[in-house]
Design a protein around this motif. Sequence first.
Motif, PDB file in Angstrom:
ATOM      1  N   VAL A  96      39.926  69.191 -72.591  1.00  0.00           N
ATOM      2  CA  VAL A  96      41.122  69.025 -73.952  1.00  0.00           C
ATOM      3  C   VAL A  96      42.141  69.025 -73.016  1.00  0.00           C
ATOM      4  O   VAL A  96      43.526  69.107 -72.190  1.00  0.00           O
ATOM      5  CB  VAL A  96      41.668  69.890 -74.870  1.00  0.00           C
ATOM      6  N   CYS A 107      39.868  73.208 -70.020  1.00  0.00           N
ATOM      7  CA  CYS A 107      38.358  73.479 -70.628  1.00  0.00           C
ATOM      8  C   CYS A 107      38.131  75.031 -70.907  1.00  0.00           C
ATOM      9  O   CYS A 107      38.942  76.090 -70.061  1.00  0.00           O
ATOM     10  CB  CYS A 107      37.599  71.607 -70.113  1.00  0.00           C
ATOM     11  N   SER A 146      46.873  75.568 -72.846  1.00  0.00           N
ATOM     12  CA  SER A 146      47.296  74.200 -73.195  1.00  0.00           C
ATOM     13  C   SER A 146      48.580  74.689 -74.030  1.00  0.00           C
ATOM     14  O   SER A 146      49.585  73.782 -73.194  1.00  0.00           O
ATOM     15  CB  SER A 146      46.343  74.226 -74.290  1.00  0.00           C
TER      16      SER A 146
END
Length: 154
Positions: A96, A107, A146
């Motif tokens: 992502v 990831c 993230s």
Amino acid sequence: MLGGCAADPPLPQAAPPDPPAACVLNTAALDSATKVTWTPDQSTASDTRCVYDAGPNASGPAGPAFLTVSLFARTQADAAAERESLAQLCTGGSRVDVNKADGGFVCRGGGDLVYGALVRGDQVVQVTSSAIPATMAVDTLATAISDQLSTLPS
């Protein structure tokens, strides 16, 4: 006649030292997102590496859970080439993108490990998990990493 002696005024307190450069994660946000208390190991932290320990209660079958943040110089002149080189560790279909600085990604690595990297200027910020805490889903940790990468200063 001797009057009272006044105490010496207190010496000004020095500001605490800045944390090592590699300790870039916002632990309050990380703790909130994962429901695990992540503590940077100040005894081993440096300007190129910082380990965040999830504590003994978060250990699962794969062993103790910790995140390692590494800072290092880019090896590719082009940011996109750098990202693609780093992303070779990702399990297919798990990547992502993180749209911050010169770009990055999060990831899954081998097994249930989470891996992320962000290229910012001439530096790479890399975050790797040792194991997923016992009380957490892999996707929860991936999202938290993230979010951390996307809020780092450029």
